[in-house]
Design a protein around this motif. Structure first.
Motif: not given
Length: 191
Positions: A33-38
């Motif tokens: 999810l950190n990757d998705l937000q970026l």
């Protein structure tokens, strides 16, 4: 997990070993999810062409919602007695997927690629929900709540890729770049 690496405490009714197992599952989701937000913010900055403003403005609420999911997961990991890891280096080292491959591109190309991103995110989130179903109701409920939003966002993306007859332009795609190209070709065919 070795006994020396187990949390000193976890939530009532879970053993430290089960708390550590749930936290490990959540850590994978935290990275994703950190990757998705970026990735979503990257798309927000790099979409061009027709429908720019619609896609540009559609993405920001998704960024905000995913950031809230990240915070909820990190706080659940901490509640389980484990330290959540949110550093960029740890994310890159742990992720089994490649970095998002598009830079400045048309809205339809980014949406095609984003369809592939959401397929991966939703699939892995469902697997995590299944893995926690018999371990921890609270974590399972958290993941299922996230799935509701993630699947809704995926539908928003797919609505741009669907023909009037219900065909998805990305159906047979095998990766982000292929999905972007398929979406672009389908849009040209419809024009």
């Amino acid at each position: 997990m070795a006994a020396s690496n187990l949390p000193k405490y976890t939530v009532p009714s879970l053993t430290p070993a089960d708390g550590a197992k749930v936290a490990s599952i959540l850590q994978e989701r935290l990275h994703a999810l950190n990757d998705l937000q970026l990735t979503l913010k990257h798309i927000h900055w790099n979409v061009v062409g027709p429908h720019f403003i619609a896609v540009h403005e559609m993405i920001d609420p998704q960024v905000d919602a995913v950031r809230a999911m990240v915070d909820a997961i990190a706080e659940r990991i901490a509640t389980l007695g484990v330290s959540p890891v949110g550093t960029p280096g740890a994310l890159v080292a742990a992720r089994p997927w490649d970095d998002y491959s598009l830079g400045r591109a048309s809205t339809i190309e980014h949406l095609g690629a984003l369809d592939e991103v959401y397929v991966g995110i939703v699939t892995a989130h469902r697997e995590a929900a299944t893995a926690t179903a018999d371990l921890d109701d609270v974590t399972n409920d958290l993941l299922i709540g996230h799935l509701h939003e993630l699947e809704l966002f995926h539908w928003f993306v797919r609505a741009h890729l669907e023909s009037v007859g219900g065909e998805l332009s990305t159906t047979d795609a095998t990766g982000e770049r292929d999905a972007a190209d398929s979406a672009k070709l389908a849009a040209l065919d419809e024009a």
